[in-house]
Design an enzyme around this catalytic site. Structure first.
Site, mmCIF file in Angstrom:
data_model
loop_
_atom_site.group_PDB
_atom_site.id
_atom_site.type_symbol
_atom_site.label_atom_id
_atom_site.label_comp_id
_atom_site.label_asym_id
_atom_site.label_seq_id
_atom_site.Cartn_x
_atom_site.Cartn_y
_atom_site.Cartn_z
ATOM 1 C CG HIS A 1 3.156 -0.349 -5.969
ATOM 2 N ND1 HIS A 1 2.500 -0.485 -7.176
ATOM 3 C CD2 HIS A 1 2.168 -0.228 -5.040
ATOM 4 C CE1 HIS A 1 1.195 -0.426 -6.988
ATOM 5 N NE2 HIS A 1 0.967 -0.267 -5.691
ATOM 6 C CD GLU A 2 2.540 -1.299 -1.345
ATOM 7 O OE1 GLU A 2 1.887 -0.363 -0.839
ATOM 8 O OE2 GLU A 2 2.025 -2.157 -2.076
ATOM 9 C CG HIS B 1 0.524 3.569 -2.655
ATOM 10 N ND1 HIS B 1 -0.406 4.180 -3.468
ATOM 11 C CD2 HIS B 1 0.570 2.262 -3.049
ATOM 12 C CE1 HIS B 1 -0.890 3.292 -4.329
ATOM 13 N NE2 HIS B 1 -0.318 2.129 -4.099
#
Length: 255
Positions: free
Chosen positions: A58-59, A62
């Site tokens: 997820h990170e 980003h």
């Protein structure tokens, strides 16, 4: 692009991340094969490690999207290595989501890689950077539920099947919560570039409390019921029954 963003070492996958993947793989194999003497422990380790893997991805999503959108500093910060220890707030990114998973069985959104937004040009790019993380949870949910919506869940051993269903539930809850248009969450980050400066100034002071506000709402029984009704409706659409998700949660809580 600066040399700091192009060094190979800045993008080399971290041994920490590889170790977490290894734990998930071994525990998943133990749950599948029935090798573990304590299958509930195998399910716990598999789901927890796989959940941390999804948080890292997820990170990473980003950061990777920010890199291609103009923020060349993410490499030097270590965000492209998938090392959870390099996040701006490791407590928010990993520790709290895992703690809430253990306590309540919910995929709490994590935080955060620090994106230098001033380096990114264009509202669409800003929105895409924010959306990249929860879209990763959506992809993870689709992958986890693939055996169910492809019509082959009966071919999986029960413990692994239930564990996978529960992991899918976590991904769906994380995607829904992250996409809420609440200050401090990714859903607001998607909308923020399109808001007027006046509205943003009025909303910004509440951003640090957005996640706490959502969490408090989930303690309200009626809100909690509506939220999980929506989660289970999505899971059923992906072929995962309420029974599978329920038993996955029960197996996970081995204590």
């Amino acid at each position: 692009m600066t040399t700091a963003a192009t060094r190979h070492s800045d993008r080399r996958i971290s041994p920490v991340f590889l170790g977490i993947v290894a734990v998930a793989a071994v525990a998943g194999w133990a749950a599948w094969s029935g090798f573990a003497e304590q299958p509930r422990v195998a399910v716990f380790l598999f789901v927890t490690a796989a959940w941390v893997v999804s948080l890292c991805l997820h990170e990473y999503a980003h950061a990777r999207t920010a890199l291609h959108s103009g923020d060349v500093t993410v490499g030097a910060k270590g965000y492209l290595t998938l090392n959870p220890m390099r996040y701006t707030h490791a407590l928010l990114s990993i520790v709290l989501p895992v703690a809430f998973l253990i306590m309540g069985g919910i995929g709490l959104p994590g935080g955060a890689v620090f994106i230098e937004r001033g380096r990114i040009r264009g509202r669409w790019r800003h929105s895409l950077v924010s959306a990249a993380g929860p879209l990763t949870n959506v992809v993870f949910a689709v992958v986890c539920t693939a055996p169910f919506w492809l019509g082959s869940p009966d071919g999986m051993p029960g413990d692994f099947r239930y564990a996978l269903a529960f992991l899918a539930l976590l991904q769906v809850t994380a995607a829904i919560l992250n996409f809420l248009p609440v200050p401090g969450l990714d859903g607001y980050g998607v909308l923020e570039p399109w808001l007027s400066p006046k509205v943003k100034r009025q909303v910004d002071p509440y951003a640090p409390f957005g996640l706490l506000f959502v969490f408090a709402l989930l303690w309200v029984p009626s809100v909690n019921a509506v939220f999980f009704d929506a989660v289970h409706a999505i899971l059923r659409g992906l072929g995962v029954s309420d029974f599978d998700a329920f038993w996955g949660r029960e197996l996970y809580r081995f204590w």
